[in-house]
Motif scaffolding. Structure first.
Motif, PDB file in Angstrom:
ATOM      1  N   ALA A 125     -32.903 -26.238  39.917  1.00 59.99           N
ATOM      2  CA  ALA A 125     -31.536 -25.914  40.021  1.00 59.99           C
ATOM      3  C   ALA A 125     -30.452 -26.228  39.802  1.00 59.99           C
ATOM      4  O   ALA A 125     -30.006 -27.053  40.861  1.00 59.99           O
ATOM      5  CB  ALA A 125     -31.672 -25.026  41.835  1.00 59.99           C
ATOM      6  N   GLN A 126     -29.940 -25.908  38.571  1.00 61.77           N
ATOM      7  CA  GLN A 126     -28.368 -26.683  38.256  1.00 61.77           C
ATOM      8  C   GLN A 126     -27.646 -25.933  37.706  1.00 61.77           C
ATOM      9  O   GLN A 126     -28.105 -24.742  37.957  1.00 61.77           O
ATOM     10  CB  GLN A 126     -29.341 -27.523  37.011  1.00 61.77           C
ATOM     11  CG  GLN A 126     -29.730 -28.552  37.019  1.00 61.77           C
ATOM     12  CD  GLN A 126     -29.905 -29.323  35.270  1.00 61.77           C
ATOM     13  OE1 GLN A 126     -30.175 -29.128  34.925  1.00 61.77           O
ATOM     14  NE2 GLN A 126     -29.946 -30.553  35.955  1.00 61.77           N
ATOM     15  N   LEU A 127     -26.065 -25.888  37.842  1.00 60.03           N
ATOM     16  CA  LEU A 127     -25.710 -25.314  37.560  1.00 60.03           C
ATOM     17  C   LEU A 127     -25.106 -25.336  36.223  1.00 60.03           C
ATOM     18  O   LEU A 127     -23.734 -25.577  36.464  1.00 60.03           O
ATOM     19  CB  LEU A 127     -24.502 -25.251  38.420  1.00 60.03           C
ATOM     20  CG  LEU A 127     -24.105 -24.600  40.013  1.00 60.03           C
ATOM     21  CD1 LEU A 127     -22.981 -26.312  41.205  1.00 60.03           C
ATOM     22  CD2 LEU A 127     -24.979 -23.589  40.959  1.00 60.03           C
ATOM     23  N   THR A 128     -25.861 -25.130  35.392  1.00 65.05           N
ATOM     24  CA  THR A 128     -24.840 -25.443  33.666  1.00 65.05           C
ATOM     25  C   THR A 128     -25.307 -24.631  33.019  1.00 65.05           C
ATOM     26  O   THR A 128     -25.653 -22.675  33.714  1.00 65.05           O
ATOM     27  CB  THR A 128     -26.507 -26.190  32.894  1.00 65.05           C
ATOM     28  OG1 THR A 128     -27.411 -25.328  33.660  1.00 65.05           O
ATOM     29  CG2 THR A 128     -26.616 -27.279  33.860  1.00 65.05           C
ATOM     30  N   GLY A 129     -24.345 -23.834  32.670  1.00 67.71           N
ATOM     31  CA  GLY A 129     -24.571 -22.186  31.404  1.00 67.71           C
ATOM     32  C   GLY A 129     -23.426 -21.579  32.237  1.00 67.71           C
ATOM     33  O   GLY A 129     -22.119 -21.822  33.081  1.00 67.71           O
ATOM     34  N   ASP A 130     -23.177 -20.229  31.670  1.00 66.89           N
ATOM     35  CA  ASP A 130     -21.784 -18.603  31.612  1.00 66.89           C
ATOM     36  C   ASP A 130     -21.661 -19.455  32.360  1.00 66.89           C
ATOM     37  O   ASP A 130     -20.913 -18.409  33.073  1.00 66.89           O
ATOM     38  CB  ASP A 130     -21.811 -18.731  30.443  1.00 66.89           C
ATOM     39  CG  ASP A 130     -20.882 -17.656  30.277  1.00 66.89           C
ATOM     40  OD1 ASP A 130     -19.396 -17.451  30.247  1.00 66.89           O
ATOM     41  OD2 ASP A 130     -20.950 -16.224  30.265  1.00 66.89           O
ATOM     42  N   LEU A 192     -17.625 -27.317  44.007  1.00 61.79           N
ATOM     43  CA  LEU A 192     -17.034 -28.608  42.538  1.00 61.79           C
ATOM     44  C   LEU A 192     -18.055 -29.490  42.061  1.00 61.79           C
ATOM     45  O   LEU A 192     -17.988 -29.934  41.150  1.00 61.79           O
ATOM     46  CB  LEU A 192     -15.254 -28.233  42.769  1.00 61.79           C
ATOM     47  CG  LEU A 192     -14.803 -27.609  42.932  1.00 61.79           C
ATOM     48  CD1 LEU A 192     -12.785 -27.138  43.072  1.00 61.79           C
ATOM     49  CD2 LEU A 192     -14.632 -26.426  41.658  1.00 61.79           C
ATOM     50  N   ARG A 193     -18.038 -29.987  43.043  1.00 58.64           N
ATOM     51  CA  ARG A 193     -18.321 -31.619  43.048  1.00 58.64           C
ATOM     52  C   ARG A 193     -19.626 -31.409  42.442  1.00 58.64           C
ATOM     53  O   ARG A 193     -19.996 -32.868  41.177  1.00 58.64           O
ATOM     54  CB  ARG A 193     -18.323 -32.258  43.911  1.00 58.64           C
ATOM     55  CG  ARG A 193     -17.528 -32.744  44.610  1.00 58.64           C
ATOM     56  CD  ARG A 193     -17.818 -34.539  45.751  1.00 58.64           C
ATOM     57  NE  ARG A 193     -16.898 -35.142  46.147  1.00 58.64           N
ATOM     58  CZ  ARG A 193     -15.717 -34.098  47.511  1.00 58.64           C
ATOM     59  NH1 ARG A 193     -16.270 -33.176  48.493  1.00 58.64           N
ATOM     60  NH2 ARG A 193     -14.645 -34.700  47.899  1.00 58.64           N
ATOM     61  N   ALA A 194     -20.614 -30.641  42.858  1.00 59.68           N
ATOM     62  CA  ALA A 194     -21.946 -30.156  42.359  1.00 59.68           C
ATOM     63  C   ALA A 194     -21.521 -29.435  40.743  1.00 59.68           C
ATOM     64  O   ALA A 194     -22.568 -30.299  39.984  1.00 59.68           O
ATOM     65  CB  ALA A 194     -22.653 -29.320  43.285  1.00 59.68           C
ATOM     66  N   TRP A 195     -21.341 -28.651  40.955  1.00 62.52           N
ATOM     67  CA  TRP A 195     -20.415 -28.750  39.296  1.00 62.52           C
ATOM     68  C   TRP A 195     -20.249 -28.903  38.046  1.00 62.52           C
ATOM     69  O   TRP A 195     -20.950 -29.507  36.970  1.00 62.52           O
ATOM     70  CB  TRP A 195     -19.734 -27.210  39.612  1.00 62.52           C
ATOM     71  CG  TRP A 195     -19.612 -26.597  38.022  1.00 62.52           C
ATOM     72  CD1 TRP A 195     -20.864 -25.751  36.840  1.00 62.52           C
ATOM     73  CD2 TRP A 195     -18.319 -25.617  37.540  1.00 62.52           C
ATOM     74  NE1 TRP A 195     -20.298 -24.879  36.029  1.00 62.52           N
ATOM     75  CE2 TRP A 195     -18.266 -25.121  36.145  1.00 62.52           C
ATOM     76  CE3 TRP A 195     -17.016 -26.059  38.167  1.00 62.52           C
ATOM     77  CZ2 TRP A 195     -17.286 -24.770  35.846  1.00 62.52           C
ATOM     78  CZ3 TRP A 195     -15.459 -25.919  37.668  1.00 62.52           C
ATOM     79  CH2 TRP A 195     -16.552 -24.995  36.457  1.00 62.52           C
ATOM     80  N   SER A 196     -19.095 -30.217  38.492  1.00 62.63           N
ATOM     81  CA  SER A 196     -18.838 -31.222  37.840  1.00 62.63           C
ATOM     82  C   SER A 196     -19.897 -32.283  36.820  1.00 62.63           C
ATOM     83  O   SER A 196     -19.918 -32.673  36.191  1.00 62.63           O
ATOM     84  CB  SER A 196     -17.588 -32.027  38.438  1.00 62.63           C
ATOM     85  OG  SER A 196     -17.582 -32.573  39.546  1.00 62.63           O
ATOM     86  N   SER A 197     -20.491 -32.523  38.822  1.00 61.93           N
ATOM     87  CA  SER A 197     -22.284 -33.084  37.401  1.00 61.93           C
ATOM     88  C   SER A 197     -23.408 -32.059  36.837  1.00 61.93           C
ATOM     89  O   SER A 197     -23.526 -33.599  36.119  1.00 61.93           O
ATOM     90  CB  SER A 197     -22.941 -33.886  38.934  1.00 61.93           C
ATOM     91  OG  SER A 197     -23.275 -32.369  39.277  1.00 61.93           O
TER      92      SER A 197
END
Length: 342
Positions: A125-130, A192-197
């Protein structure tokens, strides 16, 4: 049931109410003290639980009753929300919390911190990709209740991808959503913190350049190239909203790096670059850009995430910008009217 019985002190008993069939979970748990007092729990059995489900479970339990949620696995954010709603729970890995005032009982145990049944073919469960970039930016840049169909239109992500990102955000306790309903709350700072990591500027394909006459001269030349698709991020962009120390490094997203570098008269270097031009992994970096004079900057949320995921003094600058964003939310978040059609 066996795990709960083993955790109880001597003299305490645990019984289960009758289930509709052998395949069903019991409808009620009864925990009795040696003195004969009994705590009754209404059982809520679920195959998968998201953090946003805790409120629905709590609403389903009457004020005079206690709720006990059981599932195959309950993640950390889910357990946190169940605790906040005053619900007891247990999962098949051993994560357990059972409490009552009369009789006074408190049982708590720790199981797995990751779902052992998450198969190797299912991505973490990561916030990667377009799609994640589009959805996170849309949620951060807008305030108010937002249905998933609205989010799809705002973000430009596909329907399936949007629902998957929303599920990930809910699993990580970054949003609250009504069951089959709208997103009611966004913890945008944590998001935003989670996405930036998970996604960082330095992970984008990039080229380092040297401008002999410094960063300011590049900014002056950029003002004459409104025809090029680019957006400045990092410290230079953040300085538009907050006081930042002068930067010796200019970070730019560009649709065509070579064309931009040629127009600015930059030369490639292996070391000592003071301009870095990156090809974004998502075109969302060009969404809701702002202008300082005739120079295009990324949105403050994009600049903040890029700083938080950076090196050196960048994370500190990102936190400084994050504080400004929290103090001036009405200046940059677009309010969604309640009567916006679904």
């Amino acid at each position: 049931m066996a795990a709960l019985r083993a955790a109880l002190p001597p003299g305490w008993t645990l019984e289960s109410g009758k289930a509709r069939s052998l395949a069903d979970a019991p409808e009620r748990l009864l925990i009795s003290s040696p003195e004969g007092e009994t705590a009754s729990f209404s059982v809520i059995a679920a195959r998968g639980v998201l953090a946003g489900d805790a409120a629905r479970f709590a609403d389903a339990v009457s004020d005079a009753d206690r709720g006990f949620v059981c599932a195959r696995y309950l993640s950390g954010p889910v357990r946190k929300q169940l605790d906040a709603k005053g619900l007891s729970y247990a999962d098949a890995t051993g994560n357990t919390s059972v409490f009552a005032d009369r009789p006074a009982i408190w049982v708590r145990d720790r199981g797995a911190d990751a779902d052992p049944w998450r198969g190797p073919g299912r991505p973490a469960a990561q916030l990667t990709g377009d799609p994640a970039a589009r959805v996170v930016r849309a949620l951060a840049d807008h305030s108010g209740e937002l249905s998933v169909p609205q989010l799809i239109r705002l973000s430009g992500a596909s329907t399936g991808a949007t629902y998957r990102v929303v599920e990930t955000l809910a699993e990580r306790d970054l949003i609250e959503r009504l069951p089959r309903g709208p997103i009611t709350s966004v913890r945008w700072k944590d998001m935003l913190r989670a996405w930036s990591s998970d996604v960082r500027f330095r992970d984008c394909p990039s080229v380092g350049y040297f401008a002999p006459d410094g960063v300011e001269s590049v900014l002056e030349r950029l003002s004459a190239h409104a025809d090029l698709l680019y957006a400045i991020t990092g410290t230079v962009a953040a300085a538009h909203w907050t006081e930042q120390a002068p930067s010796r490094l200019l970070q730019i997203y560009a649709d065509n790096c070579e064309e931009l570098a040629s127009a600015l008269g930059l030369r490639i270097v292996e070391d000592g670059a003071n301009v870095v031009v990156a090809t974004p992994r998502s075109p969302s970096v060009f969404d809701r850009t702002v202008f300082r004079g005739d120079v295009r900057l990324t949105s403050p949320t994009q600049a903040c995430a890029d700083l938080l995921g950076g090196r050196g003094r960048h994370p500190e600058e990102g936190e400084h910008l994050l504080t400004w964003l929290a103090d001036n939310e009405t200046q940059w978040r677009v309010s969604l009217r309640n009567d916006t059609p679904n």
